[in-house]
Write a protein that holds these residues in place. Structure first.
Motif, PDB file in Angstrom:
ATOM      1  N   ARG A 149       1.017  -1.250  -0.048  1.00  0.00           N
ATOM      2  CA  ARG A 149      -0.098  -0.069   0.004  1.00  0.00           C
ATOM      3  C   ARG A 149       0.799   1.427   0.036  1.00  0.00           C
ATOM      4  O   ARG A 149       0.808   2.343  -0.674  1.00  0.00           O
ATOM      5  CB  ARG A 149      -0.749  -0.179   1.307  1.00  0.00           C
ATOM      6  CG  ARG A 149      -1.730   1.218   1.261  1.00  0.00           C
ATOM      7  CD  ARG A 149      -2.602   1.250   2.655  1.00  0.00           C
ATOM      8  NE  ARG A 149      -1.911   1.233   3.827  1.00  0.00           N
ATOM      9  CZ  ARG A 149      -1.236   2.393   4.387  1.00  0.00           C
ATOM     10  NH1 ARG A 149      -1.333   3.664   3.648  1.00  0.00           N
ATOM     11  NH2 ARG A 149      -0.406   2.262   5.386  1.00  0.00           N
ATOM     12  N   VAL A 154      -1.652  -0.662  -5.161  1.00  0.00           N
ATOM     13  CA  VAL A 154      -2.934  -0.806  -4.706  1.00  0.00           C
ATOM     14  C   VAL A 154      -3.611  -2.131  -4.879  1.00  0.00           C
ATOM     15  O   VAL A 154      -4.131  -2.653  -4.128  1.00  0.00           O
ATOM     16  CB  VAL A 154      -3.788   0.198  -5.463  1.00  0.00           C
ATOM     17  CG1 VAL A 154      -5.175   0.299  -4.760  1.00  0.00           C
ATOM     18  CG2 VAL A 154      -3.355   1.645  -5.154  1.00  0.00           C
ATOM     19  N   LYS A 155      -3.359  -2.385  -6.078  1.00  0.00           N
ATOM     20  CA  LYS A 155      -4.130  -4.151  -6.425  1.00  0.00           C
ATOM     21  C   LYS A 155      -3.261  -5.132  -5.758  1.00  0.00           C
ATOM     22  O   LYS A 155      -4.236  -6.030  -5.258  1.00  0.00           O
ATOM     23  CB  LYS A 155      -3.917  -4.080  -7.862  1.00  0.00           C
ATOM     24  CG  LYS A 155      -4.777  -3.388  -8.954  1.00  0.00           C
ATOM     25  CD  LYS A 155      -4.880  -3.688 -10.428  1.00  0.00           C
ATOM     26  CE  LYS A 155      -5.736  -2.913 -11.379  1.00  0.00           C
ATOM     27  NZ  LYS A 155      -5.475  -3.227 -12.578  1.00  0.00           N
ATOM     28  N   ALA A 157      -1.799  -4.601  -2.764  1.00  0.00           N
ATOM     29  CA  ALA A 157      -2.328  -4.525  -1.539  1.00  0.00           C
ATOM     30  C   ALA A 157      -3.697  -5.121  -1.139  1.00  0.00           C
ATOM     31  O   ALA A 157      -4.102  -5.638  -0.105  1.00  0.00           O
ATOM     32  CB  ALA A 157      -2.264  -2.877  -1.061  1.00  0.00           C
ATOM     33  N   LEU A 158      -4.625  -4.664  -2.280  1.00  0.00           N
ATOM     34  CA  LEU A 158      -6.003  -5.144  -1.896  1.00  0.00           C
ATOM     35  C   LEU A 158      -6.125  -6.821  -1.814  1.00  0.00           C
ATOM     36  O   LEU A 158      -6.646  -7.412  -1.213  1.00  0.00           O
ATOM     37  CB  LEU A 158      -6.602  -4.469  -3.097  1.00  0.00           C
ATOM     38  CG  LEU A 158      -8.276  -5.121  -3.174  1.00  0.00           C
ATOM     39  CD1 LEU A 158      -8.994  -4.832  -1.946  1.00  0.00           C
ATOM     40  CD2 LEU A 158      -9.085  -4.589  -4.472  1.00  0.00           C
ATOM     41  N   TYR A 161      -4.994  -7.797   1.626  1.00  0.00           N
ATOM     42  CA  TYR A 161      -5.961  -7.623   2.574  1.00  0.00           C
ATOM     43  C   TYR A 161      -6.976  -8.517   2.464  1.00  0.00           C
ATOM     44  O   TYR A 161      -7.297  -9.095   3.668  1.00  0.00           O
ATOM     45  CB  TYR A 161      -6.522  -6.176   2.345  1.00  0.00           C
ATOM     46  CG  TYR A 161      -5.607  -5.022   2.625  1.00  0.00           C
ATOM     47  CD1 TYR A 161      -4.542  -5.074   3.766  1.00  0.00           C
ATOM     48  CD2 TYR A 161      -5.339  -4.128   2.041  1.00  0.00           C
ATOM     49  CE1 TYR A 161      -3.691  -4.221   3.962  1.00  0.00           C
ATOM     50  CE2 TYR A 161      -4.665  -2.859   1.960  1.00  0.00           C
ATOM     51  CZ  TYR A 161      -3.660  -2.927   3.246  1.00  0.00           C
ATOM     52  OH  TYR A 161      -2.695  -1.872   3.387  1.00  0.00           O
ATOM     53  N   LYS A 183      -8.959  -1.257   5.318  1.00  0.00           N
ATOM     54  CA  LYS A 183      -8.231  -0.896   4.452  1.00  0.00           C
ATOM     55  C   LYS A 183      -8.544  -1.557   3.063  1.00  0.00           C
ATOM     56  O   LYS A 183      -8.339  -1.052   1.787  1.00  0.00           O
ATOM     57  CB  LYS A 183      -7.122  -1.863   5.014  1.00  0.00           C
ATOM     58  CG  LYS A 183      -6.341  -1.147   6.081  1.00  0.00           C
ATOM     59  CD  LYS A 183      -5.735   0.496   5.438  1.00  0.00           C
ATOM     60  CE  LYS A 183      -5.045   0.904   6.803  1.00  0.00           C
ATOM     61  NZ  LYS A 183      -3.842   0.023   7.176  1.00  0.00           N
ATOM     62  N   ASP A 186     -10.652   1.152   1.620  1.00  0.00           N
ATOM     63  CA  ASP A 186      -9.816   2.303   0.935  1.00  0.00           C
ATOM     64  C   ASP A 186      -9.204   1.950  -0.373  1.00  0.00           C
ATOM     65  O   ASP A 186      -9.212   2.842  -1.234  1.00  0.00           O
ATOM     66  CB  ASP A 186      -8.550   2.630   1.985  1.00  0.00           C
ATOM     67  CG  ASP A 186      -8.971   3.010   3.293  1.00  0.00           C
ATOM     68  OD1 ASP A 186     -10.038   3.605   3.470  1.00  0.00           O
ATOM     69  OD2 ASP A 186      -7.986   2.940   4.286  1.00  0.00           O
ATOM     70  N   MET A 187      -8.825   0.722  -0.668  1.00  0.00           N
ATOM     71  CA  MET A 187      -8.265   0.120  -1.923  1.00  0.00           C
ATOM     72  C   MET A 187      -9.217   0.054  -2.726  1.00  0.00           C
ATOM     73  O   MET A 187      -9.082   0.486  -4.002  1.00  0.00           O
ATOM     74  CB  MET A 187      -7.398  -1.211  -1.712  1.00  0.00           C
ATOM     75  CG  MET A 187      -6.287  -1.250  -0.748  1.00  0.00           C
ATOM     76  SD  MET A 187      -4.969   0.036  -1.071  1.00  0.00           S
ATOM     77  CE  MET A 187      -5.350   1.327   0.226  1.00  0.00           C
ATOM     78  N   GLN A 188     -10.393  -0.105  -2.495  1.00  0.00           N
ATOM     79  CA  GLN A 188     -11.402  -0.332  -3.397  1.00  0.00           C
ATOM     80  C   GLN A 188     -11.896   1.224  -3.951  1.00  0.00           C
ATOM     81  O   GLN A 188     -12.157   1.505  -5.274  1.00  0.00           O
ATOM     82  CB  GLN A 188     -13.014  -0.990  -2.887  1.00  0.00           C
ATOM     83  CG  GLN A 188     -12.655  -2.377  -2.573  1.00  0.00           C
ATOM     84  CD  GLN A 188     -13.510  -2.996  -1.705  1.00  0.00           C
ATOM     85  OE1 GLN A 188     -14.268  -2.487  -0.798  1.00  0.00           O
ATOM     86  NE2 GLN A 188     -14.048  -4.252  -2.102  1.00  0.00           N
ATOM     87  N   LEU A 191      -9.302   2.434  -6.265  1.00  0.00           N
ATOM     88  CA  LEU A 191      -9.366   1.679  -7.551  1.00  0.00           C
ATOM     89  C   LEU A 191     -10.702   1.825  -8.412  1.00  0.00           C
ATOM     90  O   LEU A 191     -10.709   1.647  -9.471  1.00  0.00           O
ATOM     91  CB  LEU A 191      -9.221   0.148  -7.325  1.00  0.00           C
ATOM     92  CG  LEU A 191      -8.217  -0.287  -6.938  1.00  0.00           C
ATOM     93  CD1 LEU A 191      -8.230  -1.728  -6.634  1.00  0.00           C
ATOM     94  CD2 LEU A 191      -7.147  -0.317  -8.357  1.00  0.00           C
ATOM     95  N   TYR A 197     -16.640  -1.042  -2.422  1.00  0.00           N
ATOM     96  CA  TYR A 197     -16.513  -0.156  -1.445  1.00  0.00           C
ATOM     97  C   TYR A 197     -17.770   0.033  -0.550  1.00  0.00           C
ATOM     98  O   TYR A 197     -17.710  -0.254   0.658  1.00  0.00           O
ATOM     99  CB  TYR A 197     -16.102   1.302  -2.082  1.00  0.00           C
ATOM    100  CG  TYR A 197     -15.982   2.502  -1.034  1.00  0.00           C
ATOM    101  CD1 TYR A 197     -15.090   2.637  -0.203  1.00  0.00           C
ATOM    102  CD2 TYR A 197     -17.057   3.505  -0.982  1.00  0.00           C
ATOM    103  CE1 TYR A 197     -14.747   3.779   0.471  1.00  0.00           C
ATOM    104  CE2 TYR A 197     -16.842   4.433  -0.075  1.00  0.00           C
ATOM    105  CZ  TYR A 197     -15.924   4.666   0.858  1.00  0.00           C
ATOM    106  OH  TYR A 197     -15.847   5.561   1.566  1.00  0.00           O
TER     107      TYR A 197
END
Length: 377
Positions: A149, A154-155, A157-158, A161, A183, A186-188, A191, A197
């Protein structure tokens, strides 16, 4: 990618794995939890490459630790005279009293430390299956996600998670699972996966007992709450109701803001009302701890009193207190509840500490309007 970038090409991932295995061999006697803590220390000092290696080592070490226990226990159960005892752990423990085996006793004690009798069901086969769960390390998966992250991946990290969440639910469902969900949300959002989300935030608020209890009773409570808020006013609302599940407050707030931005004003009012109630419940509670004999009766007085304490002012900043107030008023106005909206904007307009939200409230008081709908907020 940001500073101290973790290069994510196939070659570099292979390189990191090789280095990680090398370091793991050097620190083979270190327990997995110590490796995790070392990784956290590296993370805090922005040594992300070292942190990633430490977290991977922690994951690998825990897996190997419990895999060895699982294999040793299976080997023990394969002995003919032990097989004759059947599947009962209690019979196996009686057997061990006559024929002590330190390793097997340690293994059984280890599993009993984590799991109750109701889960073990006096079954050796059940104990074997539980090692597959003990081998998981959702905390390490989560911290690997944290490294990616901060490095802007981001992808990845997602993905981490989500892996951490799936494992945490299996290992021990608790508040950490909701931390992971935040978290993921946040990533959703980053993106642009807004349906995801929304879904993730709704999963979080589902743990709010006042929000997600029995459907009939919840409908009655919500109706009563919103009626009080809109017909009897903010002060009466905060006199009658208290609610303090702070873990779900950010999810209610973010859903309320999201629904307002996308034009779903009824839903926005619902979630922002819960956020508003939780924030003010905490503010009233903490203010009472500082002001002996204080009894809430006026919203504006509460805010001005709380601002005399630095920690309460910091709390208000951390939970976007003024923004929550502003958009609750905006959502109320959009649903036709003009008087409650104007009251909240009036309170904000007199607070210099509200900054932007004071200015925007002044504008709304002069000429109220509904902000444009944004399908991709």
């Amino acid at each position: 990618m940001k500073r101290n970038s973790v290069v994510l090409t196939g070659f570099m991932i292979l390189f990191i794995n090789i280095i990680s295995q090398h370091l793991a061999a050097q620190t083979i006697h270190e327990p997995y939890w110590m490796l995790l803590e070392r990784g956290k220390q590296y993370f805090r000092t922005a040594e992300y490459g070292k942190a990633l290696i430490a977290f991977e080592d922690a994951k690998r070490t825990k897996d190997a630790f419990y895999k060895k226990m699982q294999d040793d226990f299976i080997d023990f159960l394969s002995v003919n005279e032990v097989r004759a005892l059947g599947d009962s752990i209690s019979k196996i423990e009686l057997y061990l009293k006559d024929r002590p085996n330190k390793r097997i006793s340690e293994i059984i004690s280890e599993v009993r430390f984590f799991y109750s009798e109701s889960i073990l069901q006096d079954s050796a086969q059940k104990m074997i299956s539980l090692f597959d769960i003990l081998r998981l390390y959702p905390e390490a998966e989560y911290w690997i996600g944290e490294v990616y992250r901060v490095e802007g991946e981001v992808k990845i990290a997602l993905r981490q998670y989500n892996r951490a969440l799936s494992q945490q639910i299996m290992v021990e469902p608790n508040e950490f699972a909701n931390d992971i969900r935040y978290k993921i949300a946040d990533m959703q959002y980053l993106l642009g996966d807004y349906p995801g989300y929304e879904k993730t935030l709704l999963e979080i608020v589902s743990y709010d007992s006042l929000w997600n209890g029995d459907a009939r009773s919840q409908a009655f409570i919500r109706t009563a709450m919103f009626k009080t808020l809109t017909k009897d006013g903010i002060n009466r609302f905060l006199i009658l109701y208290r609610h303090d599940p702070t873990k779900v407050e950010p999810a209610h707030r973010r859903l309320g803001l999201y629904y307002y931005a996308t034009g779903r004003y009824d839903k926005s009012v619902e979630h922002l009302t819960y956020s508003f109630l939780i924030q003010n419940t905490m503010l009233i509670k903490e203010y009472q701890n500082r002001e002996y004999g204080y009894v809430f009766n006026d919203y504006s007085t509460l805010i001005n009193g709380a601002l005399r304490y630095t920690d309460l002012e910091t709390y208000m900043k951390n939970v976007d207190y003024y923004k929550t107030n502003y958009y609750l008023a905006a959502a109320l106005y959009a649903t036709g509840e003009r008087s409650s909206a104007l009251y909240l904007w009036t309170v904000l307009s007199k607070l210099n500490t509200a900054g932007e939200w004071q200015k925007r409230s002044l504008v709304q008081l002069k000429n109220p309007y509904i902000e444009p709908v944004n399908e991709r907020p």
